[in-house]
Design a protein around this motif. Structure first.
Motif, short mmCIF file in Angstrom:
data_model
loop_
_atom_site.label_atom_id
_atom_site.label_comp_id
_atom_site.label_asym_id
_atom_site.label_seq_id
_atom_site.Cartn_x
_atom_site.Cartn_y
_atom_site.Cartn_z
N PRO A 55 2.14 50.16 37.17
CA PRO A 55 3.11 51.14 37.68
C PRO A 55 3.38 52.20 36.63
O PRO A 55 3.60 51.91 35.46
N ASP A 56 3.34 53.47 37.05
CA ASP A 56 3.53 54.55 36.07
C ASP A 56 4.95 55.14 36.13
O ASP A 56 5.30 55.94 35.27
N HIS A 57 5.75 54.79 37.11
CA HIS A 57 7.16 55.17 37.21
C HIS A 57 7.36 56.69 37.27
O HIS A 57 8.37 57.20 36.77
N VAL A 58 6.44 57.42 37.88
CA VAL A 58 6.54 58.88 37.93
C VAL A 58 7.70 59.30 38.83
O VAL A 58 8.46 60.21 38.48
N VAL A 59 7.86 58.65 39.97
CA VAL A 59 8.92 59.05 40.90
C VAL A 59 10.29 58.79 40.29
O VAL A 59 11.20 59.64 40.38
N TRP A 60 10.45 57.65 39.66
CA TRP A 60 11.72 57.31 39.01
C TRP A 60 12.02 58.30 37.89
O TRP A 60 13.14 58.77 37.72
N SER A 61 10.99 58.64 37.11
CA SER A 61 11.16 59.61 36.02
C SER A 61 11.52 60.98 36.55
O SER A 61 12.36 61.69 35.97
N LEU A 62 10.89 61.38 37.65
CA LEU A 62 11.19 62.68 38.25
C LEU A 62 12.63 62.71 38.77
O LEU A 62 13.35 63.70 38.59
N PHE A 63 13.06 61.62 39.38
CA PHE A 63 14.45 61.52 39.84
C PHE A 63 15.41 61.64 38.67
O PHE A 63 16.41 62.37 38.74
N ASN A 64 15.14 60.92 37.59
CA ASN A 64 16.01 60.98 36.41
C ASN A 64 15.99 62.38 35.78
O ASN A 64 17.00 62.83 35.26
N THR A 65 14.85 63.04 35.83
CA THR A 65 14.75 64.38 35.27
C THR A 65 15.58 65.37 36.08
O THR A 65 16.29 66.22 35.52
N LEU A 66 15.51 65.27 37.40
CA LEU A 66 16.18 66.25 38.25
C LEU A 66 17.68 65.98 38.42
O LEU A 66 18.47 66.92 38.48
N PHE A 67 18.09 64.71 38.46
CA PHE A 67 19.48 64.41 38.80
C PHE A 67 20.29 63.81 37.66
O PHE A 67 21.46 64.10 37.51
N LEU A 68 19.72 62.93 36.87
CA LEU A 68 20.48 62.21 35.86
C LEU A 68 19.88 62.39 34.47
O LEU A 68 19.65 61.43 33.75
N ASN A 69 19.66 63.61 34.09
CA ASN A 69 18.94 63.89 32.85
C ASN A 69 19.88 63.81 31.66
O ASN A 69 20.26 64.83 31.08
#
Length: 137
Positions: A55-69
């Motif tokens: 698992p590369d966790h890209v979607v989770w990372s993108l969510f954290n980048t956009l909303f909870l950075n």
């Protein structure tokens, strides 16, 4: 040889080593056509996965980048996730797992710290609101 292997050789073959030619002939299969004699062909199929799921966790990372950075941890996690995906595409499973593990840790840190920040902000705003309402009443 130890005592157990000697006992096996003497019990199975009457004290003589196994006849390797006989064993070779029993399991030999003709290259073309059907097998000779009344022996049947035994086949074994081993299914091996072509790709190990990392698992590369890209979607989770993108969510954290956009909303909870929180302190750019989401963006750094996204960078590690992209590196993990690149390593997986090249075939370097060990490198992909290392980058994915780092991205996962950064995502967890960003998520926990961001949630704590939101909760502390809500509590602070409520405290200020209630103290201000007491002053004016």
């Amino acid at each position: 040889m130890n005592h157990t292997s000697q006992a096996f050789m003497t019990a199975a073959n009457g004290g003589h080593p196994p006849n390797y030619e006989r064993i070779k002939e029993e399991y030999e299969v003709a290259e073309l056509g059907a097998p000779h004699g009344s022996t049947s062909v035994r086949t074994t199929v081993i299914n091996m996965p072509r790709e190990v799921a990392v698992p590369d966790h890209v979607v989770w990372s993108l969510f954290n980048t956009l909303f909870l950075n929180f302190c750019c941890l989401g963006f750094i996690a996204y960078a590690y996730s992209v590196k993990s995906r690149d390593r997986k595409m090249v075939g370097d499973v060990t490198g992909a797992q290392a980058y994915a593990s780092t991205a996962k840790c950064l995502n967890i840190s960003a998520l926990v710290l961001s949630i704590l920040t939101v909760v502390i902000t809500i509590v602070a705003v409520l405290c200020i609101f209630f103290s201000a309402s007491r002053l004016y009443t």
